[in-house]
Design a protein around this motif. Structure first.
Motif, PDB file in Angstrom:
ATOM      1  N   VAL A  61       0.943  -0.664   0.457  1.00 48.33           N
ATOM      2  CA  VAL A  61      -0.378  -0.135  -0.032  1.00 48.33           C
ATOM      3  C   VAL A  61       0.712   1.265   0.039  1.00 48.33           C
ATOM      4  CG1 VAL A  61      -1.481  -0.844   1.147  1.00 48.33           C
ATOM      5  CG2 VAL A  61      -0.844   0.451   2.895  1.00 48.33           C
ATOM      6  N   ILE A  62       1.771   0.981   0.707  1.00 49.32           N
ATOM      7  CA  ILE A  62       3.159   2.185   0.511  1.00 49.32           C
ATOM      8  C   ILE A  62       4.180   2.998  -0.636  1.00 49.32           C
ATOM      9  CG2 ILE A  62       5.304   2.667   0.533  1.00 49.32           C
ATOM     10  CD1 ILE A  62       4.660   2.134   4.006  1.00 49.32           C
ATOM     11  N   ASP A  63       4.132   1.234  -1.267  1.00 50.98           N
ATOM     12  CA  ASP A  63       4.151   1.830  -3.137  1.00 50.98           C
ATOM     13  C   ASP A  63       3.086   2.098  -4.094  1.00 50.98           C
ATOM     14  OD1 ASP A  63       6.495   0.609  -2.073  1.00 50.98           O
ATOM     15  OD2 ASP A  63       6.641  -1.380  -3.317  1.00 50.98           O
ATOM     16  N   GLU A  64       1.718   2.283  -3.857  1.00 51.37           N
ATOM     17  CA  GLU A  64       0.779   1.747  -4.352  1.00 51.37           C
ATOM     18  C   GLU A  64      -0.305   3.576  -4.487  1.00 51.37           C
ATOM     19  OE1 GLU A  64      -2.077  -0.929  -3.022  1.00 51.37           O
ATOM     20  OE2 GLU A  64      -1.547  -2.856  -4.814  1.00 51.37           O
ATOM     21  N   THR A  65       0.838   4.172  -2.928  1.00 54.63           N
ATOM     22  CA  THR A  65       0.227   5.732  -2.288  1.00 54.63           C
ATOM     23  C   THR A  65       0.964   6.329  -3.233  1.00 54.63           C
ATOM     24  OG1 THR A  65      -0.759   4.324  -0.849  1.00 54.63           O
ATOM     25  CG2 THR A  65      -0.470   7.494  -0.969  1.00 54.63           C
ATOM     26  N   LEU A  66       2.817   6.221  -2.783  1.00 52.64           N
ATOM     27  CA  LEU A  66       3.137   6.584  -3.585  1.00 52.64           C
ATOM     28  C   LEU A  66       3.752   6.925  -5.331  1.00 52.64           C
ATOM     29  CD1 LEU A  66       6.391   6.883  -0.569  1.00 52.64           C
ATOM     30  CD2 LEU A  66       4.305   8.171  -0.794  1.00 52.64           C
ATOM     31  N   ALA A  67       3.106   6.183  -5.742  1.00 49.11           N
ATOM     32  CA  ALA A  67       3.323   5.362  -7.538  1.00 49.11           C
ATOM     33  C   ALA A  67       1.896   6.389  -7.555  1.00 49.11           C
ATOM     34  CB  ALA A  67       2.727   4.414  -7.333  1.00 49.11           C
ATOM     35  N   SER A  68       0.995   6.598  -7.002  1.00 52.23           N
ATOM     36  CA  SER A  68      -0.406   7.420  -7.413  1.00 52.23           C
ATOM     37  C   SER A  68      -0.247   9.300  -6.638  1.00 52.23           C
ATOM     38  CB  SER A  68      -1.154   6.918  -6.524  1.00 52.23           C
ATOM     39  OG  SER A  68      -1.295   6.764  -5.023  1.00 52.23           O
ATOM     40  N   ALA A  69       0.814   9.459  -6.354  1.00 56.34           N
ATOM     41  CA  ALA A  69       0.866  11.284  -5.997  1.00 56.34           C
ATOM     42  C   ALA A  69       0.781  11.709  -6.978  1.00 56.34           C
ATOM     43  CB  ALA A  69       2.977  11.294  -5.092  1.00 56.34           C
ATOM     44  N   PRO A  70       0.425  12.906  -7.264  1.00 53.32           N
ATOM     45  CA  PRO A  70       0.170  13.851  -7.503  1.00 53.32           C
ATOM     46  C   PRO A  70       1.107  14.817  -8.218  1.00 53.32           C
ATOM     47  CG  PRO A  70      -1.437  14.014  -5.974  1.00 53.32           C
ATOM     48  CD  PRO A  70      -0.226  13.503  -5.722  1.00 53.32           C
ATOM     49  N   THR A  71       1.758  14.888  -9.703  1.00 51.37           N
ATOM     50  CA  THR A  71       2.630  16.139  -9.994  1.00 51.37           C
ATOM     51  C   THR A  71       3.187  16.981  -9.180  1.00 51.37           C
ATOM     52  OG1 THR A  71       2.073  15.113 -12.050  1.00 51.37           O
ATOM     53  CG2 THR A  71       3.768  16.732 -11.679  1.00 51.37           C
ATOM     54  N   GLY A  72       4.484  16.587  -9.089  1.00 52.21           N
ATOM     55  CA  GLY A  72       4.510  17.598  -7.698  1.00 52.21           C
ATOM     56  C   GLY A  72       4.391  18.262  -6.576  1.00 52.21           C
ATOM     57  N   ALA A  73       4.456  16.799  -6.250  1.00 59.26           N
ATOM     58  CA  ALA A  73       3.753  16.416  -4.528  1.00 59.26           C
ATOM     59  C   ALA A  73       4.770  16.759  -3.666  1.00 59.26           C
ATOM     60  CB  ALA A  73       3.152  14.732  -4.495  1.00 59.26           C
ATOM     61  N   ARG A  74       4.073  17.054  -2.899  1.00 56.14           N
ATOM     62  CA  ARG A  74       5.503  17.618  -1.930  1.00 56.14           C
ATOM     63  C   ARG A  74       5.456  16.949  -0.530  1.00 56.14           C
ATOM     64  NH1 ARG A  74       6.280  22.447   2.251  1.00 56.14           N
ATOM     65  NH2 ARG A  74       4.123  22.985   1.313  1.00 56.14           N
ATOM     66  N   ILE A  75       6.059  15.990   0.228  1.00 57.03           N
ATOM     67  CA  ILE A  75       5.502  15.193   1.256  1.00 57.03           C
ATOM     68  C   ILE A  75       6.222  15.359   2.448  1.00 57.03           C
ATOM     69  CG2 ILE A  75       5.060  12.654   2.198  1.00 57.03           C
ATOM     70  CD1 ILE A  75       5.026  11.560  -0.988  1.00 57.03           C
ATOM     71  N   LEU A  76       6.275  15.352   3.502  1.00 62.78           N
ATOM     72  CA  LEU A  76       6.444  16.280   4.215  1.00 62.78           C
ATOM     73  C   LEU A  76       7.260  15.212   5.210  1.00 62.78           C
ATOM     74  CD1 LEU A  76       4.791  19.136   5.512  1.00 62.78           C
ATOM     75  CD2 LEU A  76       6.771  19.673   4.332  1.00 62.78           C
ATOM     76  N   GLY A  77       6.113  13.734   5.356  1.00 63.26           N
ATOM     77  CA  GLY A  77       6.664  13.308   6.418  1.00 63.26           C
ATOM     78  C   GLY A  77       5.505  12.077   6.564  1.00 63.26           C
TER      79      GLY A  77
END
Length: 317
Positions: A61-77
């Protein structure tokens, strides 16, 4: 959630992970408590699976979620809510409903799989409370409890405007409040709130009384049809939950309790039954004024709360 005119890809995001006895979910959540469309993914856990199979579900689920991140996403933590007990110092979890995970290094697994350093791990009940206080039914309250009634029963406490974590991170383990006296020596989880009132326990109790269904959904149907055993089972759940809430009120003088989780929706009048039970059993006259509220966040609450560990770190103990 209020309408947000700012594109989700340019708002700061948190990777939110919720690990329970039935499933693990992950999603990206922005700083306005909004789950980003298309980023929510789930996989089964379950007591019948091996430790590695459950770990693989978390990785997936981590892999799938990160792969579906919007373009330009800024993930803080990354924020993790897990069934407990947990050990926040070591970053490990030992969920009661996942016996194969004892001292499992969940924080390290999340960090390794996501590439995000120092994920924040807290009890799932605390995350439920954080979500409701941040963006749900408990906004504006200073002393309150968030609660989930599902495969297990969990909770989190807000006291005088601050979340309560405890020395090991396990404050708010509402499901393990004892409602009955032990029949023998040693640990007996059947006398706890969770042992009595969690969804699977209520279903099993009904079956022992001769009811013919198998699931919480079946029980809900039977209750609507006024089946006497189903009615007794739902009332048994409501009374136990009411007893548990009344006990917590006696300790911390709660203003309100927000309740979510799949079994909390077994019937619309469950909340009325809980209120009636509190009024009946409350050991102090002041307890009857506590507000009993349905979650305002539906099934997104655990993920919003896990994200709140990053976005609302100011509330953490």
């Amino acid at each position: 959630m209020p309408h947000n005119d700012t594109a989700p890809s340019v708002r700061p995001l948190a990777l939110a992970i919720d690990v329970g006895g039935t499933k693990v979910e992950a999603a990206l959540v922005d700083d306005r408590a909004r789950v980003i469309d298309g980023t929510r993914h789930r996989a089964p856990t379950g007591a019948e699976n091996s430790a590695e199979a459950i770990a693989d579900a978390v990785r997936r689920v981590i892999d799938e979620t990160l792969a579906s991140a919007p373009t330009g996403a800024r993930i803080l933590g990354a924020g993790i809510g897990s069934a407990g007990p947990i050990d926040i110092g070591r970053g490990t979890v030992s969920p009661l409903n996942l016996a194969v995970w004892r001292g499992f290094p969940l924080a390290a697994l999340v960090s390794e799989q996501s590439g995000i350093a120092d994920p924040v791990l807290r009890l799932d009940g605390l995350c439920i409370l954080l979500a409701e206080h941040w963006a749900g039914a408990l906004q504006g309250y200073r002393t309150a409890m968030g609660m989930v009634v599902s495969t297990g029963i969990g909770g989190g406490l807000l006291v005088e405007g601050r979340l309560v974590g405890g020395r090991s991170g396990n404050a708010g383990h509402l499901g393990q409040i004892q409602l009955h006296t032990h029949g023998g020596g040693g640990r007996d989880l059947s006398v706890t709130l969770e042992g009595i009132a969690a969804g699977p326990r209520i279903v099993n109790w009904a079956k022992e009384q001769g009811w013919q269904g198998n699931t919480g959904e079946d029980l809900a149907t039977s209750y609507r049809e006024n089946d006497p055993i189903a009615v007794a089972a739902v009332r048994r759940c409501a009374r136990a939950v009411g007893e548990g809430i009344a006990s917590v009120c006696a300790l911390v003088d709660l203003e309100a309790v927000a309740i979510g989780g799949g079994f909390s929706r077994v019937t619309p009048d469950l909340f009325d039954l809980i209120r009636e039970a509190i009024d009946e059993v409350a050991p102090l006259d002041t307890i009857a004024g506590v507000q009993i509220l349905p979650s305002a966040l539906s099934d997104e609450g655990p993920l919003i709360g896990a994200a709140g560990l990053i976005h609302r770190a100011d509330l953490l103990p």
